[in-house]
Structures are given as C-alpha cells and as structure tokens.
Design a protein around this motif. Structure first.
Motif, PDB file in Angstrom:
ATOM      1  N   ILE B  49       0.825  -1.204   0.000  1.00  0.00           N
ATOM      2  CA  ILE B  49       0.000   0.000   0.000  1.00  0.00           C
ATOM      3  C   ILE B  49       0.862   1.257   0.000  1.00  0.00           C
ATOM      4  CG2 ILE B  49      -0.324  -0.160   2.526  1.00  0.00           C
ATOM      5  CD1 ILE B  49      -3.221   0.974   1.969  1.00  0.00           C
ATOM      6  N   LYS B  54      -6.840   0.196   1.558  1.00  0.00           N
ATOM      7  CA  LYS B  54      -7.218  -1.159   1.163  1.00  0.00           C
ATOM      8  C   LYS B  54      -7.845  -1.862   2.353  1.00  0.00           C
ATOM      9  CE  LYS B  54      -3.735  -1.980  -2.418  1.00  0.00           C
ATOM     10  NZ  LYS B  54      -2.629  -2.874  -2.881  1.00  0.00           N
ATOM     11  N   SER B  60      -7.631  -3.441   7.605  1.00  0.00           N
ATOM     12  CA  SER B  60      -7.574  -2.420   6.569  1.00  0.00           C
ATOM     13  C   SER B  60      -6.337  -1.569   6.807  1.00  0.00           C
ATOM     14  CB  SER B  60      -8.840  -1.563   6.552  1.00  0.00           C
ATOM     15  OG  SER B  60      -8.974  -0.851   7.765  1.00  0.00           O
TER      16      SER B  60
END
Lengths: 118, 113
Positions: B49, B54, B60
């Motif tokens: 990321i 995400k 997350s």
C-alpha cells in the motif's frame, strides 16, 4: 505472488564453522535479497543478489563473512562463515513479485532459516 | 537513509477489541508494505500500500504518502492476530534503493481470550 522455499529451516552449529542457506523461487526473478533478523529485533538487509554479477552488500556486511552465490534466476545461496554466537538469527530471502503495473512491486519472503550458534 | 518508526511498540488487547497501528517514514517512498510475523518467524504479507486505502476482511490499511504515514486497522481482534506487525518501506531515492526494504521496529500485539 512468488513461492519461496529455504533450506535448512533451522540448524544448530558450532562456533567457527560455516553454514550455507539455500533459497529457491518458483519463477525467474532479477533480484533476490537476503535479510537478517537478530533475536527480538527487526529485519536488516544484508545484500542484494543479482544473477551474473557480484552481490551488493549493505553497510556493516562484508563478502568474506556472508558470501552469496546467484547461479541462475531462481536460486541463491547465503553462507554464514566462521560463525560466532552473535550470528544466531533468522535469515530470510525475499524477491519482488512480478506482473504488477508498477516498476515497484510487492515483495515476498521465504519462511526463513533459524540459526543457533553455540 | 530513510527512517521508519512504528507505534506503539507493544499492544495488549482483549479479544474483540479494535486497534490502530501507526508507521511514520522520513522520506518519499515507492513501496510500503505491512507484514505479520507469526510465532514461527514467517512473514505474512498483509498489504502492499504505497498510497490509498485497502481492506481485507477485518484488516484495513491507509497510507497518506504526502504526510509520510501509514495506519493498519485491526477490528474485532482474535487471539490468532497475536504476533509482530512490521511496516517496511522502499525509499524514493531511485536506483540505489530499488527493491531494498527498510523495516520499522515492529509492534508486538498480544490478544487475550
């Protein structure tokens, strides 16, 4: 993604001896990386192994202590030479996954080799 | 070289609780990953990321590259979430840092039943 295996998974060695760790990848990769994780610590990059050229070592790591081979695009070895108890660590190899849209891709790690030096 | 700081260093939770782990980095990055290291030492990829948000199940992550930080959220924690969580970055210096990950010191998470 990439599937990576390492041998041995663990070993106990006597000081003054050497151990060679193998890393096998299920696809061809340009660069492979070797990391060390000392007990209770984070991971530190030892060197980058490129096929067809000398490995590139990070500050604090030297070829005489950690010789690396990279005979082809799916395999590399790291040797820990003239071991002392301070070399007791987990040694991990990693590769970049392929197929991503960016030049910078996700990295994947092998299961590690847990080395204890007595 | 680039510096990576993670907080908190240790976190103890009761099962079912939520938590937020933080990763600060000192320079622009081309890659940022979160890993979970299990008790056997294996690194499990959680998120790749370098920017954005995400989600994967109860986990997350959000990276705000312009402000040089990333957050990992764990909701409804389970005992199997215990272990060490690492943030790792690939610095933005181009050729010299290509493929080289710099790891933070990790957050040790313990989830009690």
């Amino acid at each position: 993604s990439a599937v990576i295996s390492q041998k041995p998974s663990r070993d106990i060695c006597q000081r003054g001896t050497s151990l060679t760790i193998q890393c096998q990848v299920d696809s061809q990769v340009t660069m492979m990386f070797w990391y060390r994780q000392q007990p209770g610590q984070s991971l530190t990059l030892i060197a980058t192994a490129n096929q067809g050229s000398e490995a590139t070592y990070e500050s604090g790591f030297v070829i005489d202590k950690f010789p690396i081979s990279r005979p082809n695009l799916t395999f590399s070895t790291l040797t820990v030479s003239n071991m002392s108890p301070e070399d007791s660590s987990i040694y991990l190899c990693s590769v970049e996954g392929t197929g991503g849209p960016s030049s910078y891709n996700e990295q994947f790690f092998g299961p590690g080799t847990r080395l204890t030096v007595l | 070289g680039i510096q990576v700081e993670q907080s908190p260093p240790d976190l103890i939770l009761q099962e079912g609780a939520n938590s937020t782990l933080r990763c600060n980095f000192s320079d622009s990055v081309n890659n940022l990953q979160w890993f979970h290291q299990n008790p056997w030492g294996q690194l499990i990829n959680l998120f790749y990321i370098p920017s954005g948000t995400k989600q994967n199940g109860r986990l997350s992550a959000t990276t705000v590259a312009t402000e040089r930080y990333s957050l990992l959220y764990i909701s409804s924690s389970q005992t199997t979430d215990s272990g060490v969580y690492f943030c790792a970055v690939e610095g933005g210096a181009g050729g010299t840092s290509y493929g080289k990950l710099t790891f933070g010191q990790g957050t040790i998470l313990t989830v009690h039943p």
